[in-house]
Motif scaffolding. Sequence first.
Motif, PDB file in Angstrom:
ATOM      1  N   UNK A 158      57.972  20.893   9.616  1.00 50.07           N
ATOM      2  CA  UNK A 158      56.959  21.485   8.713  1.00 50.07           C
ATOM      3  C   UNK A 158      56.103  20.402   8.054  1.00 50.07           C
ATOM      4  N   UNK A 159      56.547  19.140   8.109  1.00 49.89           N
ATOM      5  CA  UNK A 159      55.781  18.058   7.463  1.00 49.89           C
ATOM      6  C   UNK A 159      54.703  17.502   8.392  1.00 49.89           C
ATOM      7  N   UNK A 160      54.668  17.940   9.636  1.00 50.74           N
ATOM      8  CA  UNK A 160      53.645  17.423  10.555  1.00 50.74           C
ATOM      9  C   UNK A 160      52.243  17.774  10.064  1.00 50.74           C
ATOM     10  N   UNK A 161      51.327  16.830  10.154  1.00 52.75           N
ATOM     11  CA  UNK A 161      49.924  17.076   9.787  1.00 52.75           C
ATOM     12  C   UNK A 161      49.072  17.323  11.037  1.00 52.75           C
ATOM     13  N   UNK A 162      49.595  16.945  12.196  1.00 57.55           N
ATOM     14  CA  UNK A 162      48.899  17.208  13.470  1.00 57.55           C
ATOM     15  C   UNK A 162      49.928  17.087  14.584  1.00 57.55           C
ATOM     16  N   UNK A 163      49.635  17.768  15.690  1.00 58.07           N
ATOM     17  CA  UNK A 163      50.508  17.644  16.874  1.00 58.07           C
ATOM     18  C   UNK A 163      49.674  18.054  18.087  1.00 58.07           C
ATOM     19  N   UNK A 291      55.139  23.274  16.510  1.00 56.60           N
ATOM     20  CA  UNK A 291      53.964  23.379  15.618  1.00 56.60           C
ATOM     21  C   UNK A 291      52.825  24.079  16.377  1.00 56.60           C
ATOM     22  N   UNK A 292      52.559  23.601  17.608  1.00 58.31           N
ATOM     23  CA  UNK A 292      51.481  24.190  18.434  1.00 58.31           C
ATOM     24  C   UNK A 292      51.733  25.675  18.693  1.00 58.31           C
ATOM     25  N   UNK A 293      52.987  25.996  19.029  1.00 65.12           N
ATOM     26  CA  UNK A 293      53.338  27.378  19.388  1.00 65.12           C
ATOM     27  C   UNK A 293      53.240  28.293  18.176  1.00 65.12           C
ATOM     28  N   UNK A 294      53.739  27.843  17.020  1.00 67.25           N
ATOM     29  CA  UNK A 294      53.648  28.693  15.810  1.00 67.25           C
ATOM     30  C   UNK A 294      52.188  28.888  15.411  1.00 67.25           C
ATOM     31  N   UNK A 295      51.371  27.844  15.546  1.00 71.00           N
ATOM     32  CA  UNK A 295      49.954  27.955  15.191  1.00 71.00           C
ATOM     33  C   UNK A 295      49.216  28.907  16.141  1.00 71.00           C
ATOM     34  N   UNK A 296      49.845  29.187  17.302  1.00 66.03           N
ATOM     35  CA  UNK A 296      49.252  30.131  18.262  1.00 66.03           C
ATOM     36  C   UNK A 296      49.932  31.494  18.168  1.00 66.03           C
ATOM     37  N   UNK A 297      50.687  31.734  17.091  1.00 68.12           N
ATOM     38  CA  UNK A 297      51.291  33.051  16.855  1.00 68.12           C
ATOM     39  C   UNK A 297      52.647  33.234  17.507  1.00 68.12           C
ATOM     40  N   UNK A 298      53.186  32.166  18.123  1.00 65.88           N
ATOM     41  CA  UNK A 298      54.500  32.262  18.755  1.00 65.88           C
ATOM     42  C   UNK A 298      55.603  31.825  17.805  1.00 65.88           C
ATOM     43  N   UNK A 309      62.216  23.739  10.706  1.00 64.93           N
ATOM     44  CA  UNK A 309      62.973  23.526   9.456  1.00 64.93           C
ATOM     45  C   UNK A 309      64.218  22.658   9.674  1.00 64.93           C
ATOM     46  N   UNK A 310      64.426  22.216  10.914  1.00 63.41           N
ATOM     47  CA  UNK A 310      65.580  21.325  11.174  1.00 63.41           C
ATOM     48  C   UNK A 310      65.373  20.008  10.419  1.00 63.41           C
ATOM     49  N   UNK A 311      66.369  19.575   9.655  1.00 64.99           N
ATOM     50  CA  UNK A 311      66.283  18.303   8.933  1.00 64.99           C
ATOM     51  C   UNK A 311      66.760  17.210   9.897  1.00 64.99           C
ATOM     52  N   UNK A 312      65.859  16.344  10.382  1.00 68.30           N
ATOM     53  CA  UNK A 312      66.267  15.342  11.366  1.00 68.30           C
ATOM     54  C   UNK A 312      67.302  14.365  10.809  1.00 68.30           C
ATOM     55  N   UNK A 313      68.186  13.918  11.700  1.00 68.02           N
ATOM     56  CA  UNK A 313      69.179  12.903  11.298  1.00 68.02           C
ATOM     57  C   UNK A 313      69.043  11.635  12.140  1.00 68.02           C
ATOM     58  N   UNK A 314      68.184  11.693  13.160  1.00 66.59           N
ATOM     59  CA  UNK A 314      68.016  10.503  14.014  1.00 66.59           C
ATOM     60  C   UNK A 314      66.712  10.574  14.767  1.00 66.59           C
ATOM     61  N   UNK A 315      66.110   9.423  15.027  1.00 64.72           N
ATOM     62  CA  UNK A 315      64.792   9.348  15.665  1.00 64.72           C
ATOM     63  C   UNK A 315      64.816   9.973  17.057  1.00 64.72           C
ATOM     64  N   UNK A 316      65.916   9.831  17.769  1.00 66.14           N
ATOM     65  CA  UNK A 316      66.017  10.345  19.141  1.00 66.14           C
ATOM     66  C   UNK A 316      66.966  11.543  19.232  1.00 66.14           C
ATOM     67  N   UNK A 317      67.112  12.226  18.096  1.00 67.11           N
ATOM     68  CA  UNK A 317      67.993  13.403  18.019  1.00 67.11           C
ATOM     69  C   UNK A 317      67.575  14.454  19.033  1.00 67.11           C
TER      70      UNK A 317
END
Length: 340
Positions: A158-163, A291-298, A309-317
Motif C-alpha cells: 500500500x506504500x507504493x507510489x508507482x508500479x 497495485x496494477x491489478x487493484x487499480x484496474x478493479x481487480x 497489506x502483507x508486512x514484508x520481512x525480507x527483500x527477496x521474500x
Amino acid sequence: MTPPVSLTRYLIEEQRAGRINADLRLLIEVVARACKSISIAVGKGALGGVLGDAGSGGRASINIQGEAQKKLDVLSNEILLEANAWGGHLAALASEEMDVSLPISDDYPRGNYLLLFDPLDGSSNIDVNVSVGTIFSVLRCPEGVSEPRDEHFLQPGTAQVAAGYCVYGPSTMLVLTVGNGTHAFTLDREIGSFVLTARGMRIPEETREFAVNMSNQRFWEPPMQAYVGDLLAGKDGPRGKDFNMRWVASMVADVHRILTRGGIFSYPLDSKCAAKGGKLRLMYEANPMAFLVEQAGGAASTGRQRMLEVQPTGLHQRVPVFLGSRQEVEAAVRYHREHD
Ligand code: AHG
Ligand code: MN
Ligand code: MN
Ligand code: MN
C-alpha cells in the motif's frame, strides 16, 4: 485528428494535477527509457549474443534466488542500474538479481525514492522466444534516512507510489499506475516513444480463464486442490461453468492477458516451495502487479491476506499469489477459508 498522448505528456498531466512530482516523473521516464534499451536487446535474440546462460568457463552464475542467471537477466539489470545512477531522483535500488539493495553512489545527489525491479521476468522463456518483461515498484525513502539499507525497503504494498511493467511481446508495452488508474502505452518504434493506447484498463469482475502451472498439482495444499478441482469439473461441477486455462510462465505476459481480458493468475504454496514461502517474490513481482491489478478493479491476495497489506520481512521474500478478476480471486480466497 487529436495527436496521440505520449508517456511524457501523460506524466506531465499527472504532475500538473498534483498526483506526482518532478522527481517521480523523471524516475518513471528513466525506467521507461531503460525498458526501451532492454526491448532492443531482447529483440535481437540470437543475433545479439544475448541468449543462453550467464557465467563463464562453463560455470553458471547463480543469483541469490538460487537460479542460474541468463545473460539477459544480467544485461537488463545493468541497463536499469546505469540508467538510474546519475539522475538524482533515487536514494537506492533493489533487484531480483542483486543480493542486497544498492544506495546511489556518493558521486551523485540522492533523491527521495526507492526503486525495486525484476529486470527480466520470465527468463526461462528467453531462449525459446516467448514474451518476457521487466517489473518495477517505487517506494518513498523514509524521512531522515541518509544511508538507505534493505530494511528501509520493507514497506507494505500500500506504500507504493508507482508500479509498472514492460512486456516485450509482439509489441512492447509499458503498463503503469501512479495510483490514478492503470494505463497502457505501446512503444512506437519509429519515433522511439511510448504512446498511450489504453487509458483506464478495467479487469472484468468474472472470468472463465485461469492461469496456473498444473504440473505442481500433486504438491498443492488442500484448498488449492479443491479450488482447481472445481474449476476443472466445469459446468456440471459446483462452479456451473466451463473454464479455459493459459500458462505462459512469464508472470508479465500472464498478468497482461488478465488486465486485458480478465482471468485469475495463481502461483500457490506447494510442498516444493512452501519452505521458502512460495515461488514468486513479494517486493518486485507480487506487490507491483497487485497495485496494477487493484487499480484496474481487480483483486490480489496471498489466499489468506490482501497482498498489498502483507508486512514484508525480507527483500527477496516469497509469497503465494492469487490475482485478477475480483469475483474469482474472492472465490479462491473462500476455498482457503473453508478448507484450511
Ligand atoms: P523470473 O524469470 O523473473 O525468475 O520469474 C519467473 C516467474 C514468473 O515470471 C512466472 O510466473 C513463474 O516464475 C513461472 O514459474 P514456473 O516456471 O514454475 O511455471
Ligand atoms: Mn520474475
Ligand atoms: Mn527475473
Ligand atoms: Mn529469475
